[in-house]
Design a protein around this motif. Structure first.
Motif, PDB file in Angstrom:
ATOM      1  N   SER A  28     -89.172  11.316 -52.914  1.00 20.76           N
ATOM      2  CA  SER A  28     -88.256  10.126 -52.777  1.00 20.76           C
ATOM      3  C   SER A  28     -87.735   9.926 -54.059  1.00 20.76           C
ATOM      4  O   SER A  28     -88.248  10.380 -55.325  1.00 20.76           O
ATOM      5  CB  SER A  28     -89.185   9.070 -52.516  1.00 20.76           C
ATOM      6  OG  SER A  28     -90.095   8.482 -53.379  1.00 20.76           O
ATOM      7  N   ASN A  29     -86.333   9.439 -54.172  1.00 21.36           N
ATOM      8  CA  ASN A  29     -85.791   9.251 -55.060  1.00 21.36           C
ATOM      9  C   ASN A  29     -85.253   7.921 -55.541  1.00 21.36           C
ATOM     10  O   ASN A  29     -84.352   7.160 -54.611  1.00 21.36           O
ATOM     11  CB  ASN A  29     -84.409  10.121 -55.153  1.00 21.36           C
ATOM     12  CG  ASN A  29     -84.501  11.556 -54.854  1.00 21.36           C
ATOM     13  OD1 ASN A  29     -85.362  12.106 -55.513  1.00 21.36           O
ATOM     14  ND2 ASN A  29     -83.647  12.019 -54.174  1.00 21.36           N
ATOM     15  N   ASP A  30     -85.919   7.023 -56.106  1.00 19.41           N
ATOM     16  CA  ASP A  30     -85.771   5.603 -56.636  1.00 19.41           C
ATOM     17  C   ASP A  30     -85.381   4.909 -55.315  1.00 19.41           C
ATOM     18  O   ASP A  30     -84.277   4.220 -55.200  1.00 19.41           O
ATOM     19  CB  ASP A  30     -84.597   5.574 -57.402  1.00 19.41           C
ATOM     20  CG  ASP A  30     -84.944   6.502 -58.885  1.00 19.41           C
ATOM     21  OD1 ASP A  30     -85.873   6.292 -59.377  1.00 19.41           O
ATOM     22  OD2 ASP A  30     -84.069   7.168 -59.313  1.00 19.41           O
ATOM     23  N   CYS A  31     -86.261   4.655 -54.473  1.00 18.10           N
ATOM     24  CA  CYS A  31     -85.845   4.079 -53.226  1.00 18.10           C
ATOM     25  C   CYS A  31     -86.263   2.387 -53.559  1.00 18.10           C
ATOM     26  O   CYS A  31     -86.832   1.904 -54.247  1.00 18.10           O
ATOM     27  CB  CYS A  31     -87.198   4.138 -52.128  1.00 18.10           C
ATOM     28  SG  CYS A  31     -86.887   5.764 -51.442  1.00 18.10           S
ATOM     29  N   SER A  32     -85.278   1.605 -52.901  1.00 21.05           N
ATOM     30  CA  SER A  32     -85.412   0.250 -52.955  1.00 21.05           C
ATOM     31  C   SER A  32     -85.466  -0.581 -51.857  1.00 21.05           C
ATOM     32  O   SER A  32     -85.584  -1.637 -51.816  1.00 21.05           O
ATOM     33  CB  SER A  32     -84.071  -0.214 -53.801  1.00 21.05           C
ATOM     34  OG  SER A  32     -82.845   0.072 -52.812  1.00 21.05           O
ATOM     35  N   PRO A  68     -93.057  11.252 -55.873  1.00 19.21           N
ATOM     36  CA  PRO A  68     -91.954  10.915 -56.477  1.00 19.21           C
ATOM     37  C   PRO A  68     -91.252  12.468 -56.780  1.00 19.21           C
ATOM     38  O   PRO A  68     -91.803  13.463 -57.212  1.00 19.21           O
ATOM     39  CB  PRO A  68     -92.109  10.288 -57.643  1.00 19.21           C
ATOM     40  CG  PRO A  68     -93.739  10.566 -57.885  1.00 19.21           C
ATOM     41  CD  PRO A  68     -94.378  11.005 -56.510  1.00 19.21           C
ATOM     42  N   ASN A  69     -89.705  12.351 -56.685  1.00 14.37           N
ATOM     43  CA  ASN A  69     -89.038  13.514 -57.069  1.00 14.37           C
ATOM     44  C   ASN A  69     -89.031  13.848 -58.558  1.00 14.37           C
ATOM     45  O   ASN A  69     -89.105  12.881 -59.606  1.00 14.37           O
ATOM     46  CB  ASN A  69     -87.502  13.254 -56.704  1.00 14.37           C
ATOM     47  CG  ASN A  69     -86.931  14.743 -56.714  1.00 14.37           C
ATOM     48  OD1 ASN A  69     -86.889  15.399 -57.529  1.00 14.37           O
ATOM     49  ND2 ASN A  69     -85.912  14.992 -55.508  1.00 14.37           N
ATOM     50  N   PRO A  70     -89.493  14.966 -58.739  1.00  7.72           N
ATOM     51  CA  PRO A  70     -89.844  15.333 -60.330  1.00  7.72           C
ATOM     52  C   PRO A  70     -88.333  15.637 -60.936  1.00  7.72           C
ATOM     53  O   PRO A  70     -88.599  16.186 -62.265  1.00  7.72           O
ATOM     54  CB  PRO A  70     -90.537  16.852 -60.050  1.00  7.72           C
ATOM     55  CG  PRO A  70     -89.946  17.318 -59.047  1.00  7.72           C
ATOM     56  CD  PRO A  70     -89.885  16.296 -57.864  1.00  7.72           C
ATOM     57  N   ALA A  71     -87.354  15.627 -60.531  1.00  4.90           N
ATOM     58  CA  ALA A  71     -86.116  16.025 -61.243  1.00  4.90           C
ATOM     59  C   ALA A  71     -85.770  15.020 -62.408  1.00  4.90           C
ATOM     60  O   ALA A  71     -85.845  13.712 -62.353  1.00  4.90           O
ATOM     61  CB  ALA A  71     -85.003  15.975 -60.032  1.00  4.90           C
TER      62      ALA A  71
END
Length: 79
Positions: A35-39, A58-61
């Motif tokens: 997941s990327n910064d879900c709101s 969480p996405n490690p990018a």
């Protein structure tokens, strides 16, 4: 035989249950979802799906290559 689906999501909460169920019907046994910064609560829903074979991370990018960094990380994951 085990089949793992790997994907990245951001604010996909309304569609996740249907997507997981559909892929289960197709034969997917495990899910590795970044997941990327879900709101919208997507990350909480993914955590709740853990008993059904959904691994949420969480996405490690660091930067903009979210999908590529997640795929590189997924190669080393035990799922």
């Amino acid at each position: 035989m085990r089949i793992t689906a790997v994907t990245c999501v951001k604010n996909e909460g309304p569609f996740l249950l249907e997507w997981v169920a559909y892929n289960r019907l197709l034969g997917v046994t495990d899910f590795l979802i970044y997941s990327n910064d879900c709101s919208d609560g997507t990350d909480a829903l993914l955590d709740a799906l853990a008993p059904w074979g959904v691994v949420h991370l969480p996405n490690p990018a660091k930067g903009r290559n979210y999908q590529m960094e997640a795929l590189k990380h997924a190669q080393k994951h035990e799922v």
